[in-house]
Design a protein around this motif. Structure first.
Motif, PDB file in Angstrom:
ATOM      1  N   MET A  45       0.831  -1.312  -0.159  1.00 23.37           N
ATOM      2  CA  MET A  45      -0.142   0.357  -0.152  1.00 23.37           C
ATOM      3  C   MET A  45       0.535   1.556  -0.262  1.00 23.37           C
ATOM      4  SD  MET A  45      -3.371  -1.284   1.945  1.00 23.37           S
ATOM      5  CE  MET A  45      -4.590   0.008   1.732  1.00 23.37           C
ATOM      6  N   ARG A  48      -2.178   3.220  -3.420  1.00 29.51           N
ATOM      7  CA  ARG A  48      -3.513   2.731  -3.106  1.00 29.51           C
ATOM      8  C   ARG A  48      -4.520   3.260  -3.676  1.00 29.51           C
ATOM      9  NH1 ARG A  48      -5.350   6.349  -1.382  1.00 29.51           N
ATOM     10  NH2 ARG A  48      -7.504   5.200  -0.605  1.00 29.51           N
ATOM     11  N   GLY A  49      -5.627   2.803  -3.979  1.00 23.12           N
ATOM     12  CA  GLY A  49      -7.252   3.657  -4.409  1.00 23.12           C
ATOM     13  C   GLY A  49      -7.100   2.709  -6.079  1.00 23.12           C
ATOM     14  N   ILE A  53      -3.598   2.029  -8.358  1.00 24.33           N
ATOM     15  CA  ILE A  53      -3.421   0.724  -8.126  1.00 24.33           C
ATOM     16  C   ILE A  53      -3.091   0.371  -9.992  1.00 24.33           C
ATOM     17  CG2 ILE A  53      -4.030  -2.002  -8.180  1.00 24.33           C
ATOM     18  CD1 ILE A  53      -5.053  -1.132  -5.396  1.00 24.33           C
ATOM     19  N   ARG A  91      -2.842  -7.811  -5.480  1.00 22.77           N
ATOM     20  CA  ARG A  91      -3.721  -6.702  -5.009  1.00 22.77           C
ATOM     21  C   ARG A  91      -4.963  -7.520  -5.066  1.00 22.77           C
ATOM     22  NH1 ARG A  91      -5.266  -1.443  -1.375  1.00 22.77           N
ATOM     23  NH2 ARG A  91      -6.357  -3.341  -0.082  1.00 22.77           N
ATOM     24  N   ASN A 159     -10.532   6.974   1.421  1.00 24.88           N
ATOM     25  CA  ASN A 159      -9.923   8.071   0.332  1.00 24.88           C
ATOM     26  C   ASN A 159     -10.224   7.560  -1.342  1.00 24.88           C
ATOM     27  OD1 ASN A 159      -7.109   8.750  -1.176  1.00 24.88           O
ATOM     28  ND2 ASN A 159      -8.469  10.060   0.107  1.00 24.88           N
ATOM     29  N   THR A 160     -10.565   8.307  -1.359  1.00 18.69           N
ATOM     30  CA  THR A 160     -11.050   8.011  -2.930  1.00 18.69           C
ATOM     31  C   THR A 160     -10.334   9.806  -3.390  1.00 18.69           C
ATOM     32  OG1 THR A 160     -12.997  10.241  -2.665  1.00 18.69           O
ATOM     33  CG2 THR A 160     -12.731   7.470  -2.277  1.00 18.69           C
ATOM     34  N   ALA A 164      -6.235   8.340  -4.270  1.00 13.98           N
ATOM     35  CA  ALA A 164      -6.733   6.707  -4.491  1.00 13.98           C
ATOM     36  C   ALA A 164      -6.655   7.086  -6.041  1.00 13.98           C
ATOM     37  CB  ALA A 164      -7.564   6.829  -3.871  1.00 13.98           C
ATOM     38  N   THR A 165      -6.790   7.806  -6.436  1.00 10.14           N
ATOM     39  CA  THR A 165      -6.326   7.483  -8.259  1.00 10.14           C
ATOM     40  C   THR A 165      -5.447   8.760  -8.564  1.00 10.14           C
ATOM     41  OG1 THR A 165      -7.515   9.917  -8.590  1.00 10.14           O
ATOM     42  CG2 THR A 165      -8.577   8.019  -8.565  1.00 10.14           C
ATOM     43  N   THR A 170     -12.290  10.194  -7.784  1.00 10.32           N
ATOM     44  CA  THR A 170     -13.443   9.829  -7.536  1.00 10.32           C
ATOM     45  C   THR A 170     -14.674  10.394  -6.535  1.00 10.32           C
ATOM     46  OG1 THR A 170     -13.093   7.308  -5.923  1.00 10.32           O
ATOM     47  CG2 THR A 170     -12.595   7.869  -8.537  1.00 10.32           C
ATOM     48  N   GLN A 197      -6.780   5.648   6.246  1.00  9.80           N
ATOM     49  CA  GLN A 197      -7.108   6.365   4.649  1.00  9.80           C
ATOM     50  C   GLN A 197      -7.975   7.696   5.400  1.00  9.80           C
ATOM     51  OE1 GLN A 197      -7.142   2.633   5.302  1.00  9.80           O
ATOM     52  NE2 GLN A 197      -7.046   1.743   3.001  1.00  9.80           N
ATOM     53  N   GLY A 236     -16.357   5.830  -3.148  1.00 14.68           N
ATOM     54  CA  GLY A 236     -15.660   5.492  -4.409  1.00 14.68           C
ATOM     55  C   GLY A 236     -16.339   3.487  -4.558  1.00 14.68           C
ATOM     56  N   SER A 237     -14.832   3.170  -5.476  1.00 10.16           N
ATOM     57  CA  SER A 237     -15.308   1.702  -5.413  1.00 10.16           C
ATOM     58  C   SER A 237     -13.850   0.739  -5.993  1.00 10.16           C
ATOM     59  CB  SER A 237     -16.418   1.189  -6.510  1.00 10.16           C
ATOM     60  OG  SER A 237     -16.266   0.025  -6.691  1.00 10.16           O
ATOM     61  N   ASP A 238     -13.938  -0.803  -4.797  1.00  8.54           N
ATOM     62  CA  ASP A 238     -12.632  -0.499  -5.638  1.00  8.54           C
ATOM     63  C   ASP A 238     -13.307  -1.829  -6.964  1.00  8.54           C
ATOM     64  OD1 ASP A 238     -11.952  -0.055  -3.141  1.00  8.54           O
ATOM     65  OD2 ASP A 238     -10.336  -0.415  -4.331  1.00  8.54           O
ATOM     66  N   ASN A 248     -16.444  -2.076  -1.865  1.00  9.90           N
ATOM     67  CA  ASN A 248     -15.835  -0.800  -1.320  1.00  9.90           C
ATOM     68  C   ASN A 248     -14.892  -1.233   0.216  1.00  9.90           C
ATOM     69  OD1 ASN A 248     -15.029   1.963  -2.311  1.00  9.90           O
ATOM     70  ND2 ASN A 248     -15.799   2.301  -0.314  1.00  9.90           N
ATOM     71  N   PHE A 315     -12.389  -5.384   1.873  1.00 12.96           N
ATOM     72  CA  PHE A 315     -13.213  -4.891   1.306  1.00 12.96           C
ATOM     73  C   PHE A 315     -14.343  -5.116   1.927  1.00 12.96           C
ATOM     74  CE2 PHE A 315      -9.244  -4.413  -1.144  1.00 12.96           C
ATOM     75  CZ  PHE A 315      -9.396  -2.886  -0.905  1.00 12.96           C
TER      76      PHE A 315
HETATM   77  O1  MRU Z   1      -7.087  -0.270   0.389  1.00 17.05           O
HETATM   78  P1  MRU Z   1      -7.776   0.505  -0.924  1.00 17.05           P
HETATM   79  O2  MRU Z   1      -6.808   2.449  -0.128  1.00 17.05           O
HETATM   80  O3  MRU Z   1      -6.621   0.510  -1.543  1.00 17.05           O
HETATM   81  O4  MRU Z   1      -9.271   0.652  -0.795  1.00 17.05           O
HETATM   82  C1  MRU Z   1      -9.436   2.266  -1.361  1.00 17.05           C
HETATM   83  C2  MRU Z   1     -10.984   2.005  -1.886  1.00 17.05           C
HETATM   84  O5  MRU Z   1     -11.003   1.440  -1.273  1.00 17.05           O
HETATM   85  C3  MRU Z   1     -11.443   3.315  -2.570  1.00 17.05           C
HETATM   86  O6  MRU Z   1     -12.809   3.785  -1.424  1.00 17.05           O
HETATM   87  C4  MRU Z   1     -11.199   2.918  -3.759  1.00 17.05           C
HETATM   88  O7  MRU Z   1     -10.081   2.014  -4.192  1.00 17.05           O
HETATM   89  C5  MRU Z   1     -11.849   3.846  -4.540  1.00 17.05           C
HETATM   90  S1  MRU Z   1     -11.326   5.757  -4.344  1.00 17.05           S
HETATM   91  C6  MRU Z   1     -10.462   5.458  -6.523  1.00 17.05           C
END
Ligand code: MRU
Length: 337
Positions: A45, A48-49, A53, A91, A159-160, A164-165, A170, A197, A236-238, A248, A315
């Motif tokens: 990490m 992350r995000g 990623i 991951r 954190n979005t 995270a991007t 997001t 986060q 956000g969402s993964d 998420n 998640f």
């Molecule tokens: O474990 P992380 O910190 O990578 O998890 C991040 C999240 O759950 C975010 O909400 C998700 O990646 C979407 S935001 C761009």
């Protein structure tokens, strides 16, 4: 931000990433010339995000290509498959990683006899994935900002943001856009146990932009919703499944249920790169289980009797019945009634 979270150093031919483990105390930029180290950085990490990623995975593949000097396309393709498998395993939940690596493997499969040309094409693709991410986030943010009214209090999880991007963010990107539009907003920031986060990263990003916010313990979110102090929940969402079930950061499901109970709209903000149409529903989404020390130890300090064991799913899945709508770069998607 002053720099992107994930970027290519064209002079040194290396990947650089903000080491998020040091934020908000220090801005450390880590440098990578080996795809295996990139995979480790994803697992640990450093980055992350989901979209960040994904970009890291795309550049990781470009690095793997550079590390392999062969002119034989078959040997090259074998090496790239090995790198893809290695990076993919870093991951499991954020689908952006597999999505980006799959695109790189399509370049390898479509590459001709000239492996040098395939290497260049892979670097160009990684750069495009990174550039597109920023563009998509901005578009998505302005769609989402339509949901925010002047005076709103927004509850946000994890954190979005830009971190995270590749840049912008997001769900936090929607908040930035609403702020840019001059709307007077306030953000309740879930601290987001166990990795914090929200406390460490989201508060840092909101402070940098001068956006009003309060940090809350995750456990306080229900109280604020039941007492009418939250207008909207943005997350956000993964990985989002084809039926709209949303994976998420752990704790999102609980927020969504409480939001519905209290009539608070709940919107995940999800670029289409995070939507996995191959999975019919959320129970098929792999949920990462992380080391138990993330729960039992905070910054080197044990917070439970030594020898205490813990469970640490990173998640959870929110069934689509709790989702008011999903904000994407193509607009806001609502469930069919
Ligand atoms: O474990 P992380 O910190 O990578 O998890 C991040 C999240 O759950 C975010 O909400 C998700 O990646 C979407 S935001 C761009």
């Amino acid at each position: 931000m002053l720099m992107r979270t994930v970027f290519w150093d064209t002079e040194r031919n290396t990947l650089k990433m903000i080491d998020q483990r040091h934020i908000p105390w220090e801005l450390v930029v880590a440098e990578y010339g080996d795809y295996r180290a990139v995979a480790q950085a994803i697992t640990d990490m450093v980055v992350r995000g989901a979209p960040a990623i994904g970009a890291a995975g795309a550049f990781g593949m470009a690095l793997a290509a550079q590390q392999n000097a062969t002119a034989d396309p078959t040997l090259f393709a074998h090496a790239m498959q090995e790198a893809a498998d290695h990076l993919n395993a870093a991951r499991p939940t954020a689908v952006n990683l597999a999505w980006a690596i799959q695109q790189q493997m399509a370049v390898v499969a479509g590459g001709g006899e000239d492996t040098a040309e395939t290497r260049s094409a892979m670097l160009r693709l990684a750069q495009k994935i990174a550039d597109d991410d920023v563009e998509i986030n901005r578009t998505m943010a302005y769609h989402g900002a339509e949901l925010i009214s002047d005076g709103d209090t927004i509850l946000h999880h994890c954190n979005t943001g830009a971190l995270a991007t590749v840049d912008w963010g997001t769900a936090l990107g929607v908040i930035f856009a609403a702020h840019e539009q001059g709307k007077k907003i306030h953000v309740l920031v879930d601290e987001t146990r166990p990795r914090l986060q929200g406390a460490l990263l989201t508060c840092w990003e909101l402070r940098q932009r001068g956006i009003s916010h309060d940090l809350i313990a995750d456990n306080a979110a229900g109280h604020f919703m039941r007492t009418g102090q939250v207008n909207i929940v943005l997350v956000g969402s993964d990985r989002t499944a084809a039926n709209g079930d949303v994976a998420n950061k752990i704790g999102t499901y609980k927020l969504a249920v409480v939001a519905k109970e209290n009539g608070v709209p709940f919107y995940p903000v999800v670029p289409t790169s995070t939507i996995d149409l191959n999975l019919a529903h959320g129970d098929l989404i792999p949920i990462e289980e992380r080391p138990m020390e993330e729960v039992t130890v905070i910054r080197g300090q044990p917070i439970a009797p030594l020898e205490t064991t813990a469970r640490n799913p990173a998640f959870d899945v929110t069934p689509h019945r709790y989702v008011t709508g999903i904000v994407t770069e193509a607009g806001i998607v609502y469930p069919r009634l």
